[in-house]
Every structure is written in C-alpha cells, then in structure tokens.
Write an enzyme that holds these catalytic residues in place. Structure first.
Site, PDB file in Angstrom:
ATOM      1  N   HIS A   1     -17.509  33.570 -34.165  1.00 49.17           N
ATOM      2  CA  HIS A   1     -16.717  32.396 -34.368  1.00 49.17           C
ATOM      3  C   HIS A   1     -17.535  31.175 -34.477  1.00 49.17           C
ATOM      4  O   HIS A   1     -17.010  30.370 -35.547  1.00 49.17           O
ATOM      5  CB  HIS A   1     -15.531  32.389 -32.936  1.00 49.17           C
ATOM      6  CG  HIS A   1     -14.488  31.253 -33.307  1.00 49.17           C
ATOM      7  ND1 HIS A   1     -14.739  30.077 -33.031  1.00 49.17           N
ATOM      8  CD2 HIS A   1     -13.278  31.644 -33.473  1.00 49.17           C
ATOM      9  CE1 HIS A   1     -13.467  29.421 -33.458  1.00 49.17           C
ATOM     10  NE2 HIS A   1     -12.614  30.351 -33.595  1.00 49.17           N
TER      11      HIS A   1
ATOM     12  N   HIS B   1      -9.225  35.742 -37.891  1.00 46.58           N
ATOM     13  CA  HIS B   1     -10.351  35.342 -38.610  1.00 46.58           C
ATOM     14  C   HIS B   1     -11.063  36.420 -39.436  1.00 46.58           C
ATOM     15  O   HIS B   1     -11.696  36.216 -40.480  1.00 46.58           O
ATOM     16  CB  HIS B   1     -11.656  34.906 -37.611  1.00 46.58           C
ATOM     17  CG  HIS B   1     -11.159  33.406 -36.897  1.00 46.58           C
ATOM     18  ND1 HIS B   1     -11.155  32.257 -37.789  1.00 46.58           N
ATOM     19  CD2 HIS B   1     -11.112  33.311 -35.510  1.00 46.58           C
ATOM     20  CE1 HIS B   1     -10.816  31.286 -36.945  1.00 46.58           C
ATOM     21  NE2 HIS B   1     -10.718  31.857 -35.788  1.00 46.58           N
TER      22      HIS B   1
ATOM     23  N   GLU C   1     -16.902  28.967 -37.828  1.00 44.98           N
ATOM     24  CA  GLU C   1     -16.392  27.468 -37.430  1.00 44.98           C
ATOM     25  C   GLU C   1     -17.715  26.675 -37.669  1.00 44.98           C
ATOM     26  O   GLU C   1     -17.688  25.646 -37.315  1.00 44.98           O
ATOM     27  CB  GLU C   1     -15.633  27.323 -36.624  1.00 44.98           C
ATOM     28  CG  GLU C   1     -14.365  28.350 -36.494  1.00 44.98           C
ATOM     29  CD  GLU C   1     -13.037  27.501 -36.535  1.00 44.98           C
ATOM     30  OE1 GLU C   1     -13.030  26.234 -36.692  1.00 44.98           O
ATOM     31  OE2 GLU C   1     -12.354  28.278 -36.902  1.00 44.98           O
TER      32      GLU C   1
HETATM   33 CO    CO Z   1     -10.534  30.318 -34.275  1.00 41.21          CO
END
Ligand code: CO
Length: 297
Positions: free
Chosen positions: A181, A243, A211
């Site tokens: 993530h 995602h 991210e």
């Molecule tokens: Co997220």
C-alpha cells in the site's frame, strides 16, 4: 444503665461489623476470581470489493480454528469503507464499537489482532484504541494487541519465506512485483526491508507501493536494465481489493499495468490477497497466538 445500653448496642452492632469484615475480603476475592470471559477481535482495514471479502472471512475462520470455543469478532478500521458498504446494506463495526460491544457483553480478556501489513497509522490507531479499553471501569480487564505482518526483523524474514514459494512461477526475463500500500508514516521503510530479504532469495522479485516509495516508476528503469519482458503483479495487502483492481491492473493510463505496457513490459496481474494465502495468513495467526499468550489466561 448507660453501660448496659452501650453493651446492648455493641452486642447488636458487633455481629454486623464482623459480618462486614468477613464479607469484604470475600467480596474482593469474588471480583478477582470472577471467571475471565475470553474473546478475540480481528481488525482489517476493510474492503468495498465484494470479491475481496472472502479473504477477510478466511482469516476470521483461521482464528476460530486456532482458538476453539473463543468468540472471534471482526471490525473494519476504515471509516470510508464502512460508510461505503453501509449504503449497500453491509454493516461493519469500527474497532471501538466492537470493543464497546464486547465490554458490554462482559468480555474481560481480549486479544486484538491487526490484519495490517506494516506498523503504520492504521495499526497505531488500532493499538491505541484497544489499549484504552483496558482502562474503562467495569470494562475489559486485559487487552493484548498482536503486531502486524512486518514488524520485527524476524517477521520480515518470515514474510519473505512465506510469500516466495507461492508466487507465480517465473522464468528468466519474468519479474514479480509485489504491490504494497505505502504510507507517509515512517513504517513505510518496512517495504524496503522486505525487498532486501526477498533479494537474498530471488533477484527478480520487486516490492513497490501504490501511495509511497518505491513507486512503480522507480523500478521500471531497473526492470529494463534487467531485461525483464514480463511482470506478474501481486497484491501485498490482506485483500485484492480496490487498489489491486484499479491502481495495479486497471485500464487507466497511470495504472501499473498501463505504465509497464508503455515501457514494453507485459503485465500479468494476479488477484489474490495475502489473507487468501495460507502461508502468510499463518503468520498473522502466529502473532495473534503470541498476543493472546500475553493475556496470561
Ligand atoms: Co488505500
């Protein structure tokens, strides 16, 4: 006369005092030795993708199998996800709500397992919330929080060993990119630690984040230098949710699949979350077992 009255009063009061003196330790003892009510709370970030929920349900069943007879509850830590799925008629508790319910039902000893991958903000919040519940009068007496997947150096080594054998078989010229993530939290460094551990065993496995760093553009030059023509894309998250379907494999120009294609590398997405990989799920259960042991039941 007065003396006699005093004696009469004493005669009446003494048994009461004695009774009270005897009852007090009994009362205190009764509180102390009240049978503990043991429970487990699993906390996932949550997902709004219906196909991704079985991964979380599987983890819940794993916990139930590891602790026969102990009630296992599940909470979603993401407010956004909870609001989103509530519109579709699915209600999930926040960690605080789940713990409040457990306290109201008389649970005294609760282990909380975070199903996060790194000790970032989600985990820190879950831990802080859980620990507050051990300080409520007449509430839960003991709370123990299990660490996320990548926490101690040995956790990172164990995670690498657990994931490597279950990755797609890749020949020469084929890479595997794990999609973490990523966060602005300093715990983002856990992904680089995992990368180093993976490279000890397989130089064609890469770790990237959606991210944060490393981003996909950071490794594309490396893939080109390494003459990789194909890249398997594998979620390194508890579920293959939003995602995975959009940032990793979606048709948008800035998805990983599109960027790799543009660089002449064929993307091959895999939609399996870590929760659906028994070798990895076992590690979360190990952490839960350790946290539960710390309750001293
Ligand atoms: Co997220």
């Amino acid at each position: 006369m007065r003396f006699t009255a005093g004696r009469a009063i004493m005669r009446a009061v003494l048994p009461c005092l004695l009774g009270l003196a005897l009852a007090l330790p009994a009362f205190a003892g009764e509180h102390k030795s009240a049978a503990p009510k043991h429970g487990i709370l699993l906390v996932a970030f949550g997902t709004s993708v219906p196909e991704a929920t079985p991964a979380i349900e599987t983890l819940k069943r794993d916990a139930e199998a590891a602790f026969p007879g102990v009630p296992v509850r599940l909470a979603y830590s993401s407010h956004i996800i909870r609001d989103k799925i509530e519109k579709e008629g699915i209600r999930k508790n926040s960690p605080a709500q789940a713990l409040a319910d457990m306290a109201a039902e008389g649970f005294t000893d609760v282990s909380v397992q975070s199903l996060q991958t790194i000790p970032g903000r989600e985990y820190t919040d879950v831990k802080a919330t859980a620990e507050l519940f051990a300080h409520m009068p007449k509430g839960i007496r003991h709370v123990s929080v299990g660490r996320p997947l990548l926490f101690l150096p040995e956790d990172i080594a164990a995670a690498a060993k657990a994931i490597l054998p279950v990755l797609p078989k890749h020949a020469r010229g084929e890479a595997v990119i794990l999609m973490g993530h990523g966060t602005e939290h300093p715990a983002n460094a856990a992904y680089s630690a995992l990368q180093l551990e993976l490279w000890k065993h397989d130089k064609s496995v890469f770790v990237c984040t959606v991210e944060s760093k490393p981003a996909i553009e950071d490794i594309i030059p490396q893939l080109k230098t390494g003459h990789f023509r194909t890249a398997y894309l594998v979620p390194f998250m508890s579920v293959a949710g939003d995602h995975a379907h959009n940032d990793m494999a979606g048709p948008e120009k800035d998805s990983w699949a599109s960027r790799l294609s543009a660089a002449g590398i064929t993307p091959k997405p895999v939609f399996v979350g870590l929760g659906s990989r028994p070798t990895v799920a076992r590690l979360w259960m190990d952490h839960l077992r350790e946290a539960d042991k710390a309750l001293g039941l």
